[in-house]
Design an enzyme around this catalytic site. Structure first.
Site, short mmCIF file in Angstrom:
data_model
loop_
_atom_site.label_atom_id
_atom_site.label_comp_id
_atom_site.label_asym_id
_atom_site.label_seq_id
_atom_site.Cartn_x
_atom_site.Cartn_y
_atom_site.Cartn_z
N ASP A 1 46.45 56.79 51.79
CA ASP A 1 45.31 56.01 51.28
C ASP A 1 44.46 56.78 50.27
O ASP A 1 43.51 56.23 49.71
CB ASP A 1 44.43 55.53 52.45
CG ASP A 1 45.13 54.45 53.27
OD1 ASP A 1 46.11 53.86 52.79
OD2 ASP A 1 44.68 54.21 54.42
N ARG B 1 46.95 41.86 56.55
CA ARG B 1 48.03 42.21 57.46
C ARG B 1 47.54 42.72 58.81
O ARG B 1 48.21 42.58 59.82
CB ARG B 1 48.89 43.31 56.83
CG ARG B 1 49.48 42.96 55.51
CD ARG B 1 50.26 44.15 55.01
NE ARG B 1 51.14 44.63 56.03
CZ ARG B 1 52.35 44.15 56.28
NH1 ARG B 1 52.82 43.19 55.54
NH2 ARG B 1 53.08 44.63 57.26
N CYS C 1 54.08 43.18 51.05
CA CYS C 1 52.82 43.19 50.31
C CYS C 1 52.98 44.11 49.11
O CYS C 1 54.05 44.65 48.87
CB CYS C 1 51.67 43.63 51.20
SG CYS C 1 51.62 45.37 51.49
N ARG D 1 56.74 46.70 54.57
CA ARG D 1 55.86 46.79 55.74
C ARG D 1 56.23 45.87 56.90
O ARG D 1 55.47 44.97 57.28
CB ARG D 1 54.41 46.55 55.32
CG ARG D 1 53.92 47.56 54.31
CD ARG D 1 52.50 47.37 53.92
NE ARG D 1 51.56 47.89 54.91
CZ ARG D 1 50.25 47.75 54.81
NH1 ARG D 1 49.73 47.09 53.80
NH2 ARG D 1 49.45 48.27 55.72
N ARG E 1 37.77 44.36 49.74
CA ARG E 1 38.36 44.36 51.08
C ARG E 1 38.03 45.66 51.81
O ARG E 1 37.99 45.67 53.03
CB ARG E 1 39.88 44.23 51.00
CG ARG E 1 40.34 42.90 50.47
CD ARG E 1 41.82 42.80 50.56
NE ARG E 1 42.25 43.16 51.89
CZ ARG E 1 43.51 43.37 52.25
NH1 ARG E 1 44.46 43.26 51.36
NH2 ARG E 1 43.81 43.67 53.48
N VAL F 1 55.09 57.55 52.63
CA VAL F 1 54.76 56.58 53.68
C VAL F 1 55.16 55.16 53.28
O VAL F 1 55.77 54.43 54.07
CB VAL F 1 53.26 56.65 54.06
CG1 VAL F 1 52.91 55.63 55.13
CG2 VAL F 1 52.88 58.06 54.50
N LYS G 1 36.77 50.99 57.93
CA LYS G 1 37.48 49.71 57.99
C LYS G 1 38.63 49.78 58.99
O LYS G 1 38.78 48.89 59.83
CB LYS G 1 38.03 49.38 56.59
CG LYS G 1 39.06 48.27 56.58
CD LYS G 1 39.55 47.96 55.20
CE LYS G 1 40.70 48.81 54.70
NZ LYS G 1 42.04 48.46 55.21
N ASN G 2 39.45 50.83 58.88
CA ASN G 2 40.68 50.85 59.68
C ASN G 2 40.45 51.24 61.15
O ASN G 2 41.40 51.27 61.93
CB ASN G 2 41.72 51.77 59.03
CG ASN G 2 42.27 51.15 57.75
OD1 ASN G 2 42.05 49.97 57.50
ND2 ASN G 2 42.98 51.94 56.96
N1 EPU Z 1 56.75 50.52 59.58
C1 EPU Z 1 57.97 49.99 59.98
N2 EPU Z 1 57.99 49.18 61.09
C2 EPU Z 1 56.88 48.88 61.80
C3 EPU Z 1 55.64 49.42 61.39
C4 EPU Z 1 55.60 50.25 60.27
O1 EPU Z 1 59.00 50.24 59.36
O2 EPU Z 1 56.97 48.13 62.77
C5 EPU Z 1 56.69 51.41 58.39
C6 EPU Z 1 55.87 50.83 57.25
O3 EPU Z 1 56.60 49.94 56.45
C7 EPU Z 1 55.46 52.09 56.50
C8 EPU Z 1 55.30 53.12 57.63
O4 EPU Z 1 55.99 52.58 58.74
O5 EPU Z 1 56.48 52.49 55.63
C9 EPU Z 1 53.88 53.41 58.04
O6 EPU Z 1 53.15 52.21 58.16
P1 EPU Z 1 52.01 51.98 59.23
O7 EPU Z 1 52.49 51.02 60.23
O8 EPU Z 1 51.48 53.28 59.73
O9 EPU Z 1 50.90 51.26 58.34
P2 EPU Z 1 49.91 50.17 58.85
O10 EPU Z 1 49.59 50.44 60.27
O11 EPU Z 1 50.37 48.84 58.47
C10 EPU Z 1 47.69 51.49 58.38
C11 EPU Z 1 46.47 51.27 57.53
C12 EPU Z 1 46.85 51.43 56.07
C13 EPU Z 1 47.41 52.83 55.86
C14 EPU Z 1 48.59 53.07 56.79
C15 EPU Z 1 49.15 54.47 56.73
C16 EPU Z 1 45.16 49.77 58.89
C17 EPU Z 1 44.59 48.42 59.11
N3 EPU Z 1 45.93 49.95 57.82
O12 EPU Z 1 48.63 50.49 57.98
O13 EPU Z 1 45.66 51.27 55.33
O14 EPU Z 1 47.83 52.99 54.52
O15 EPU Z 1 48.21 52.80 58.16
O16 EPU Z 1 48.17 55.40 57.02
O17 EPU Z 1 44.91 50.68 59.67
C18 EPU Z 1 44.37 50.79 53.40
O18 EPU Z 1 43.35 50.96 54.10
O19 EPU Z 1 44.33 50.69 52.15
C19 EPU Z 1 45.68 50.72 54.06
C20 EPU Z 1 46.74 50.20 53.47
#
Ligand code: EPU
Length: 419
Positions: A306, A93, A117, A122, A398, A328, A22-23
């Site tokens: 995850d 998201r 969320c 996030r 999802r 995280v 998915k990701n």
């Molecule tokens: N963060 C910030 N500012 C930003 C971006 C992120 O403070 O601009 C913080 C977030 O709040 C969090 C940390 O950085 O505390 C890491 O978040 P990240 O941005 O890496 O998460 P994401 O990109 O939104 C992806 C996956 C998630 C997975 C995380 C961590 C996708 C579509 N989603 O989310 O997947 O948990 O990386 O590995 O790739 C899931 O599949 O269940 C899922 C939630």
């Protein structure tokens, strides 16, 4: 709303095939916006988040053709609207991933801010800050990100923290920028590497993905290609955990064991016999009881957030006491309260759960709150005494393709009850 009813107590046995990730599929579908010609993406999992992404692209005027094997051909030449509405972004998201590509290719993008969320606040500030450093003019108004740039410029970006979709958004934007962009403290997740490989197949010049410094030399245009998405490491880990919690023996096929090293190590520490081949993983509990493990989530290659909820469930029925620290996301323990209702002994203190293993869980009606929390409840249901009813399983749909069919194929007593 559909429910899952699970009758616990059957050790899982057999083999199943792992779906596409998915990701990785979500950013790759967003990346198709960058290409001048049609892009065909294969090994796409059949999931609600994919349907939402297709709806998002479709509303922009993009043409999508899906064949019976879930290959999706995307043609962006018909795009009309550079807009991602709140109603779609709030349900997924990852819609934020269209921001970088739209801006880089068409010079303009209006994308809803995702908001908080179930697992934390996030924010997407790092996505925005990176684009601003690349010369974009960005302002937030009425809950929407409005971004403009005649052509983005290469920049040196040092990320404050490791963000997966942030790295992906900026890497995509940089492919069509004028000059070279360097992203330091980049996410190293295999899905970032898969996206980089797909971008390179489209003619981009991305190097260093998989390490913490990614370099992107901007090009004038990208072209169509055919790309197959990599297997889902979190789906792989979830089925291994399901086999472990039931004391079973399974083989998962069409996966990549190297992406799961931290998870496999913890499964071995928990008492599972795990063997790996090129594209398969075998797990056998050989009659032994699970042992508690201590887990600390961190960006790849460390233990993935995850898989945190699923390992919480393993510790709940293991011998001894184990701790799970979530570093995280700030609020990723919603499953704990549901597991407690099934008899789990868990104390939460800040970002750490201290879990004393119990001998038995009892079935209860429980509610899924997010994708991976739902998976942990299904795992608990597989060993609880009686019929566990998991509600709100749209969360699970999802991210897990046909979960009840795959588990039933392994012998689980599980059924979906339509609303
Ligand atoms: N963060 C910030 N500012 C930003 C971006 C992120 O403070 O601009 C913080 C977030 O709040 C969090 C940390 O950085 O505390 C890491 O978040 P990240 O941005 O890496 O998460 P994401 O990109 O939104 C992806 C996956 C998630 C997975 C995380 C961590 C996708 C579509 N989603 O989310 O997947 O948990 O990386 O590995 O790739 C899931 O599949 O269940 C899922 C939630």
């Amino acid at each position: 709303m559909d429910k899952l009813i699970i009758t616990g107590g059957t050790p899982l046995e057999g083999e199943i095939r792992i779906s596409g990730a998915k990701n990785a599929a979500l950013p790759i579908l967003a990346a198709t916006l960058l290409a001048d010609g049609p892009v065909k993406v294969g090994n796409i999992p059949h999931l609600q988040d994919i349907t939402t992404t297709m709806e998002l692209l479709g509303r922009m005027g993009v043409e999508l053709v899906v064949d019976e094997r879930m290959n999706i051909e995307v043609d962006c030449s018909t795009i009309r609207e550079l807009f991602a509405p709140y109603e779609l972004v709030k349900s997924m998201r990852a819609s934020i991933l269209v921001l970088g590509p739209m801006l880089a290719r068409f010079g303009k993008a209006v994308v809803s801010l995702p908001g908080g969320c179930a697992i934390g606040s996030r924010p997407v500030n790092l996505h925005i800050e990176g684009l601003v450093k690349m010369g974009a003019d960005v302002h937030v108004e009425g809950g929407y990100i409005h971004a403009k740039a005649s052509r983005l410029k290469g920049a040196h970006l040092v990320m404050d923290l490791v963000t997966v979709t942030g790295t992906e958004n900026l890497m995509m934007a940089a492919t069509l920028a004028d000059g070279t962009t360097v992203i330091e403290n980049a996410a190293r997740e295999p899905e970032v590497v898969d996206l980089a490989n797909c971008l390179n197949a489209m003619g981009a010049k991305v190097s260093g993905a998989g390490g913490d410094t990614i370099s992107v030399e901007g090009v004038d245009k990208l072209c169509g290609t055919h790309y197959d998405v990599l297997p889902d490491r979190i789906e792989s880990g979830t089925y291994l955990a399901a086999a472990a919690i039931t004391g079973g023996r399974v083989r998962i096929k069409d996966t990549r064991p190297r992406m799961l090293e931290a998870v496999i190590e913890k499964l071995r520490e928990a008492g599972a016999c795990v063997e790996v081949g090129d594209r398969w993983i075998d797990l056998d509990m050989k009659g032994s009881r699970l042992r508690s493990t201590n887990i600390r989530t961190s960006p790849y290659p460390a233990f993935p957030t995850d898989m945190q909820a699923q390992f919480t469930s393993l510790n709940v029925v293991a011998s001894g006491t184990g701790t799970i620290s979530e570093t995280v996301f700030e609020n990723r323990f919603m499953h704990v309260h549901e597991l407690q209702r099934m008899g789990a002994d868990i104390q939460l203190a800040g970002n750490t759960a201290v879990i004393r293993g119990v001998d038995r869980l009892t079935a209860a009606p429980v509610m899924a709150t997010d994708l991976r929390a739902s998976a942990s409840l299904v795992l608990a249901g597989l060993v609880a005494e009686g019929d566990t009813v998991v509600e709100r399983i749209y969360h699970i749909d999802r991210g897990y393709e046909s979960i009840e069919e795959k588990l039933a194929k392994l012998g689980a007593r599980i059924r979906r009850v339509p609303a």
